[in-house]
Design a protein around this motif. Structure first.
Motif, PDB file in Angstrom:
ATOM      1  N   PHE A 137      -1.885   1.911   2.680  1.00  0.00           N
ATOM      2  CA  PHE A 137      -3.118   1.695   3.432  1.00  0.00           C
ATOM      3  C   PHE A 137      -4.252   1.765   2.419  1.00  0.00           C
ATOM      4  CE2 PHE A 137      -6.689   2.597   6.181  1.00  0.00           C
ATOM      5  CZ  PHE A 137      -6.422   1.821   7.295  1.00  0.00           C
ATOM      6  N   ILE A 138      -5.026   0.676   2.316  1.00  0.00           N
ATOM      7  CA  ILE A 138      -6.076   0.588   1.302  1.00  0.00           C
ATOM      8  C   ILE A 138      -7.445   0.763   1.937  1.00  0.00           C
ATOM      9  CG2 ILE A 138      -6.929  -0.733  -0.669  1.00  0.00           C
ATOM     10  CD1 ILE A 138      -3.904  -0.241  -0.701  1.00  0.00           C
ATOM     11  N   GLU A 139      -8.213   1.683   1.393  1.00  0.00           N
ATOM     12  CA  GLU A 139      -9.581   1.902   1.861  1.00  0.00           C
ATOM     13  C   GLU A 139     -10.436   2.339   0.684  1.00  0.00           C
ATOM     14  OE1 GLU A 139     -12.032   4.164   5.444  1.00  0.00           O
ATOM     15  OE2 GLU A 139      -9.968   4.749   5.000  1.00  0.00           O
ATOM     16  N   ASN A 140     -11.552   1.634   0.499  1.00  0.00           N
ATOM     17  CA  ASN A 140     -12.450   1.911  -0.627  1.00  0.00           C
ATOM     18  C   ASN A 140     -11.720   1.849  -1.966  1.00  0.00           C
ATOM     19  OD1 ASN A 140     -14.637   2.403   1.165  1.00  0.00           O
ATOM     20  ND2 ASN A 140     -13.961   4.511   1.465  1.00  0.00           N
ATOM     21  N   GLY A 141     -10.761   0.924  -2.056  1.00  0.00           N
ATOM     22  CA  GLY A 141     -10.040   0.731  -3.311  1.00  0.00           C
ATOM     23  C   GLY A 141      -9.002   1.776  -3.611  1.00  0.00           C
ATOM     24  N   ILE A 142      -8.733   2.684  -2.651  1.00  0.00           N
ATOM     25  CA  ILE A 142      -7.748   3.749  -2.843  1.00  0.00           C
ATOM     26  C   ILE A 142      -6.531   3.465  -1.970  1.00  0.00           C
ATOM     27  CG2 ILE A 142      -7.295   6.222  -2.622  1.00  0.00           C
ATOM     28  CD1 ILE A 142     -10.276   6.711  -3.050  1.00  0.00           C
ATOM     29  N   ALA A 143      -5.349   3.568  -2.556  1.00  0.00           N
ATOM     30  CA  ALA A 143      -4.104   3.286  -1.844  1.00  0.00           C
ATOM     31  C   ALA A 143      -3.411   4.590  -1.463  1.00  0.00           C
ATOM     32  CB  ALA A 143      -3.174   2.441  -2.718  1.00  0.00           C
ATOM     33  N   THR A 144      -3.128   4.767  -0.180  1.00  0.00           N
ATOM     34  CA  THR A 144      -2.375   5.913   0.281  1.00  0.00           C
ATOM     35  C   THR A 144      -1.175   5.395   1.069  1.00  0.00           C
ATOM     36  OG1 THR A 144      -3.753   6.057   2.270  1.00  0.00           O
ATOM     37  CG2 THR A 144      -4.367   7.452   0.409  1.00  0.00           C
ATOM     38  N   GLU A 145      -0.086   6.163   1.053  1.00  0.00           N
ATOM     39  CA  GLU A 145       1.123   5.746   1.751  1.00  0.00           C
ATOM     40  C   GLU A 145       1.078   6.222   3.200  1.00  0.00           C
ATOM     41  OE1 GLU A 145       4.358   7.148  -0.672  1.00  0.00           O
ATOM     42  OE2 GLU A 145       3.602   6.068  -2.414  1.00  0.00           O
ATOM     43  N   VAL A 146       1.331   5.304   4.120  1.00  0.00           N
ATOM     44  CA  VAL A 146       1.242   5.597   5.540  1.00  0.00           C
ATOM     45  C   VAL A 146       2.582   6.074   6.044  1.00  0.00           C
ATOM     46  CG1 VAL A 146       0.729   4.658   7.820  1.00  0.00           C
ATOM     47  CG2 VAL A 146      -0.531   3.841   5.816  1.00  0.00           C
ATOM     48  N   TYR A 147       2.650   7.300   6.577  1.00  0.00           N
ATOM     49  CA  TYR A 147       3.878   7.819   7.176  1.00  0.00           C
ATOM     50  C   TYR A 147       3.561   8.847   8.237  1.00  0.00           C
ATOM     51  CZ  TYR A 147       3.245  11.546   3.671  1.00  0.00           C
ATOM     52  OH  TYR A 147       2.741  12.552   2.889  1.00  0.00           O
TER      53      TYR A 147
END
Length: 222
Positions: free
Chosen positions: A212-222
């Motif tokens: 999930f990308i927001e403000n250029g930061i990628a986090t893993e959705v789980y």
């Protein structure tokens, strides 16, 4: 730098035979279907039962549990060959997976069926991997992700961290189910490409979490 990377990566021609994200529902082999139906038909009279599938989401791995439970008349997104109880989140997460039953072990097994190819690009030090899984979540606020050596950017995703720590890594560009990796010209090699491929395969077989990308930061959705 972002504009330069996008121009470089987007110059590659699209391969019509590249895999697409899997939108197939969770599948059951004939052996698994027969086993489930036999179990359901053997339940006591007056007891409505179903086959239950549940995913336990952990930072390092997604665990899938299956069994039989009381039927709660739960609706599903897809149609299945057996009466199944599953949440909408798990149903979407398990798209493209297959449930098999082993007669030898008398156990159910779930296979993620991850497929991907490495496409050639105009630049020898750039490789593009195309998967049958969404790397970026369809509901992500941003539909692309760019990261390169020297970019002051927070890394929240273990997947991105592992790839960026690969030998010779220079930059990456991700959209939907594609990820393109640029290696330093003097360190580009088939061995380094295979290591990145191994990281991708391990991630999507063990966890499969999209980004999930927001403000250029990628986090893993789980």
């Amino acid at each position: 730098m972002k504009g330069l990377l996008k121009k470089l990566f987007s110059s590659n021609k699209k391969n019509e035979e590249s895999p697409s994200p899997s939108f197939k529902p969770l599948e059951f082999t004939e052996t698994a279907i027969q086993k489930i139906q036999n179990q359901l038909s053997s339940r006591p009279n007056g007891v409505e039962s179903c086959f239950k599938v549940q995913v336990n989401y952990k930072p390092d791995r997604a665990f899938v549990q299956v069994g039989f439970d009381e039927w709660k008349n739960q609706s599903t997104i897809f149609d299945y060959p057996v009466r199944i109880q599953i949440t909408e989140k798990d149903e979407l997460f398990l798209r493209g997976f297959t449930i098999e039953f082993s007669e030898e072990d008398q156990s159910f097994y779930i296979y993620p069926n991850v497929e991907f190819i490495a496409e050639p690009t105009p630049k020898k030090n750039i490789v593009r991997f195309v998967l049958n899984r969404n790397i970026i979540h369809p509901n992500s606020k941003e539909k692309e992700f760019i990261f390169g050596v020297g970019m002051k950017q927070e890394i929240s995703s273990p997947l991105i961290q592992s790839i960026s720590n690969s030998k010779g890594f220079s930059s990456m560009y991700i959209t939907e189910n594609k990820i393109q990796i640029e290696f330093l010209p003097d360190l580009a090699s088939l061995e380094n490409e295979e290591k990145v491929a191994s990281i991708l395969l391990d991630h999507f077989e063990r966890k499969g979490y999209p980004l999930f990308i927001e403000n250029g930061i990628a986090t893993e959705v789980y």
